[in-house]
Structures are given as C-alpha cells and as structure tokens.
Design an enzyme around this catalytic site. Structure first.
Site, PDB file in Angstrom:
ATOM      1  N   SER A 102       0.810  -1.216   0.000  1.00 18.55           N
ATOM      2  CA  SER A 102       0.000   0.000   0.000  1.00 18.55           C
ATOM      3  C   SER A 102       0.844   1.267   0.000  1.00 18.55           C
ATOM      4  CB  SER A 102      -0.959  -0.043   1.196  1.00 18.55           C
ATOM      5  OG  SER A 102      -1.921   0.977   1.111  1.00 18.55           O
ATOM      6  N   ASP A 241      -2.583   6.532  -3.437  1.00 18.02           N
ATOM      7  CA  ASP A 241      -1.416   5.883  -2.849  1.00 18.02           C
ATOM      8  C   ASP A 241      -0.951   4.766  -3.771  1.00 18.02           C
ATOM      9  OD1 ASP A 241      -3.371   3.966  -2.402  1.00 18.02           O
ATOM     10  OD2 ASP A 241      -2.697   3.485  -0.380  1.00 18.02           O
ATOM     11  N   ASP A 243      -1.219   1.587  -4.037  1.00 22.93           N
ATOM     12  CA  ASP A 243      -2.088   0.525  -4.560  1.00 22.93           C
ATOM     13  C   ASP A 243      -3.486   1.015  -4.897  1.00 22.93           C
ATOM     14  OD1 ASP A 243      -2.941   0.802  -1.888  1.00 22.93           O
ATOM     15  OD2 ASP A 243      -3.554  -1.300  -1.768  1.00 22.93           O
ATOM     16  N   ASP A 245      -5.974   2.499  -3.160  1.00 25.65           N
ATOM     17  CA  ASP A 245      -7.159   2.435  -2.302  1.00 25.65           C
ATOM     18  C   ASP A 245      -7.273   3.633  -1.365  1.00 25.65           C
ATOM     19  OD1 ASP A 245      -5.208   1.820  -0.438  1.00 25.65           O
ATOM     20  OD2 ASP A 245      -6.155  -0.034   0.270  1.00 25.65           O
TER      21      ASP A 245
END
Length: 445
Positions: A102, A241, A243, A245
C-alpha cells in the site's frame, strides 16, 4: 478466536527478504490459501500487484504455491487493489490476491486476499489459511497441477467500470486536473479514466521504476501535487497511494483535502439528491469537525476502530453506504466492495460539476479541528501504552482539553509505531499536548 500468527489488519506484510516476506514463505502461503480455497468452489484466483520491484519475485512464488495446490492463477500485472476486488467478482473467481504494501516504501511488500464477493476474507478463512501454513507442504498429482495465465484486458475492464460510476449526464470537459499516481498501480489507469471523461489532465508520479513507489509523491506526501496544482492553475489535484485504495485531494489554492472532507462532500451531495441511505462511518481518528458538520446536516455518524476492515464492519452492521478514514480510505458500498480511490474521486468531482462549486467551496461547510498526529517508533516486547507515565500524561492532557478535544493513543496495525493523536480547538495547545504525550511514550520505550 485463536490469536493470529501471520495475518495483520491488512494481510501479511513486512520487509522484503525478512520473514514473512520471503519467497519460500510466500510460496507456502499460496499453497496454504489454495488448500482452503479449493474446498470452497471454483479453482480460479485473480492476482494483481503494485509496482514494487519485489512484486515479480513474490508473484512467481505465489504462482508456484497455488499451482501445487491445484489452483489456476490469473495475473493482471500492475493493478490497483480495488480493481482486483472488482475483477475477482466479474470473473467469478474464488479469491483475489494483491501483492502490495500500500502506502509503505518500496522495500516493504505484502499479500492480501479478497473473497469471491470482492470483500476482505472473513476471519475464519484467514485462520484456516494460518492452520494450513503450519502443516507440511504437499503437491497434487501432475495431472491436477494448476496453470497460470495473463488477463490482458484487465485494465480496460476496470477503466470502464470506474467511468460507469460517474453520472452520464455530467462531463469533465473544461476541468484541468493534476493526477498524482504515486508511481504506483494506478499509473496506467487513473489518467485514462479522467481523460476519457473529458478532463484536461497533468500527471505526476506516473513513471514507476520499481523503487520509487510512494517516494515524495502520492496520497502520503502531497507536497509535489500541491505545488503542481498552484503552478498549473489547475481546478484541483487528486493523489492516490501506491495501490490505489487511498485518495487525498488538493484544492485550487493548494490546500489538502483529506478522507474526512471527501466523505463529507459525498454524503452532503447524496443528501442533496435525496439518495443518502443512513449515515456515515468514520474512525477513532476522524476529525471532530466532520462529526459536527454531519450533525448540523442531520446525518448520523458513528466511529469504528482504525482500519478499513473495521469501517466496513460498521457499515454492514448499520446497513449504511458511506465510510472513510482521514488517511484517504473511502468506501462507497453502493458502488464498490472496498476502498476505491478513483471511484471516490469521481463522486467528489460529480459534486463539483453538478453544484458548479469549487472543491474549496464544497469543503467550507466543514470546519476542521486542529489535529496533531505524532508517530513514535518502538522496539522490543514492552508495551508503551501500559506505562504508568504514558497513562498519566494522557490523563493530564484529557483533563486540560475537557469536552473540547480528544486524545487517542494506539498501535499501528502494520508498523512498530505508537500513534499519538490530539485534537482540539487551539492548534498551538494541541501541538504542545501531543508532544507531551509523545515524549512520555519515547521515555517508556
């Protein structure tokens, strides 16, 4: 329920090359997941990743483990986490797997799972996988080995889905938007979504090289985005960010708009249209200003523990649709099954276009309380939160704040950090109080 040995609040995560993020463990994890998933239905798994250089290695390890358990792996290549959740549903796969850490630096990585419904795995399934991890690894007979293949149209499918969540009667024509993709998984997705809906776009953080994910760009560091929005005289900026999400936005003056404000804008717009169902879920970290602003609109508000998993639990418990963390996880259950930054951005932009108001004007209805967050790194087995000195410092600050502020101390679910949050009406005092507690935490480590 038994204590978790491997899974944290967001899957398995750590420093690449150190347990548990090693090729041998990840292969075993793939096998263990395969053992559990194979009993549940189809033997198809969707696998996506972000842009970390270690993703290639871990992808291969997962493939080997899943194949040994007899599962078919479908690889998307770099793909946002919410895209994997969406594709898992549309391909009717048994599970989705994301290789990502992430918002963390490139040298971290992790593995997280989605159910066939595109939601995070239930606790009992994670515990079943943990139980398999402690067993010797076996292999199905050769004729039953799993095969791997690529999903070549994964990006196009997800782009079309994102666009479908934006009202058909509206357009982004005439808007100048700066898009920051954090050199992460949205780099080849987000620019196309906004461009195809008619916007003029300027991009930063869209040149991943394997080691620059989240580095001085993206939702965790919006300084470059703030500068670019002002320099280009853009209408606003959007940061994702690594990834995809989390979302943070920046208004035309370069001011940051966080997850709390984004959820407020979306909820207020849904109320205006008569489409709001229930209330809004925030977390223990949600700014008091959001709670007050929603109350003034007559919109119910509740807090969950920190983490999108817990926001989701509260949404389902209350049968509500909108939940968010101030860090930028925004969940909109009428459209997606998990936090989706691109979809959340489109709903805010729909409010901008539909109301003919600027992002700043939409934020003006919510006055943010000064909130200071101090992260204190700790090591060892001692728990700083059990320290009498820390408890005394917290009690002292809470007494001084009274009903006009909050104190929250908690451990990070993904890193060895104690997070000290103090919120109140006076920024100078809030900063002083946060440092007072942080100093007590440091001394107890």
């Amino acid at each position: 329920m038994a204590e978790r040995k491997y899974f944290g609040t967001d899957g398995v995560r750590g420093l690449v090359g150190q347990a548990p993020i090693t090729p041998d463990f990840v292969m075993k994890l793939g096998w263990a997941a395969g053992q559990v998933l194979a009993k549940q239905g189809t033997k198809k798994v969707i696998i996506g990743k972000d842009t970390r250089i270690s993703g290639y290695m871990l992808e291969s390890a997962l493939e080997a483990g899943l194949a040994a358990a007899g599962l078919q792996a479908k690889f998307t290549g770099p793909m946002p986490t919410p895209a994997v959740a969406y594709l898992t549903q549309t391909f009717r796969a048994e599970a989705g797997i994301v290789i990502s850490a992430s918002h963390n630096p490139y040298y971290d990585n992790g593995i997280k799972f989605f159910s066939s419904e595109g939601t995070k795995l239930p606790d009992d399934v994670e515990m079943a996988i943990e139980a398999e991890l402690d067993k010797p690894m076996t292999c199905v007979e050769s004729a039953l080995l799993g095969k791997a293949s690529r999903l070549n149209d994964a990006a196009g499918r997800y782009i079309e889905f994102c666009k479908s969540t934006f009202p058909k009667e509206l357009s982004l024509a005439g808007l100048k938007i700066v898009i920051d993709c954090a050199n992460g998984a949205t780099y080849h997705i987000a620019p196309n979504v906004f461009k195809e809906l008619g916007a003029e776009i300027i991009t930063i953080g869209c040149e991943p090289n394997g080691t620059n994910i989240n580095h001085e760009v993206g939702a965790t560091d919006v300084r470059a985005l703030q500068a670019k929005v002002v320099e280009e005289k853009a209408d606003f900026g959007v940061a994702f960010d690594g990834d995809g999400d989390r979302i943070i936005m920046v208004d035309e003056f370069g001011e940051k708009v966080d997850g709390d404000q984004i959820a407020y804008i979306i909820a207020r717009d849904a109320l205006r249209r008569g489409e709001l169902k229930g209330g809004v879920v925030g977390t223990l970290m949600t700014n008091m200003g959001m709670e007050v602003a929603l109350r003034n609109l007559g919109i119910p508000f509740v807090r969950s523990d920190v983490g999108d998993r817990y926001v989701m639990e509260k949404l389902l418990e209350n049968n509500w649709l909108i939940g968010a963390e101030n860090s930028g996880h925004v969940i909109l259950l009428d459209k997606v099954t998990t936090g989706d930054a691109i979809v959340a951005a489109l709903q805010v932009i729909a409010s901008i276009v539909g109301s003919k108001m600027s992002l700043k004007e939409l934020c003006d209805g919510m006055s943010m309380f000064p909130q200071i967050l101090v992260n204190v790194r700790f090591a060892g087995d001692n728990d700083p939160l059990e320290s009498e000195a820390v408890k005394a410092a917290q009690a002292d600050v809470e007494a001084k704040l009274g009903d006009n502020g909050r104190v929250l101390l908690r451990k990070s679910g993904t890193e060895p950090l104690i997070r000290v949050m103090v919120e109140g009406e006076d920024a100078e005092l809030v900063t002083q109080y946060a440092q007072q507690i942080a100093d007590a935490v440091k001394e107890s480590c």
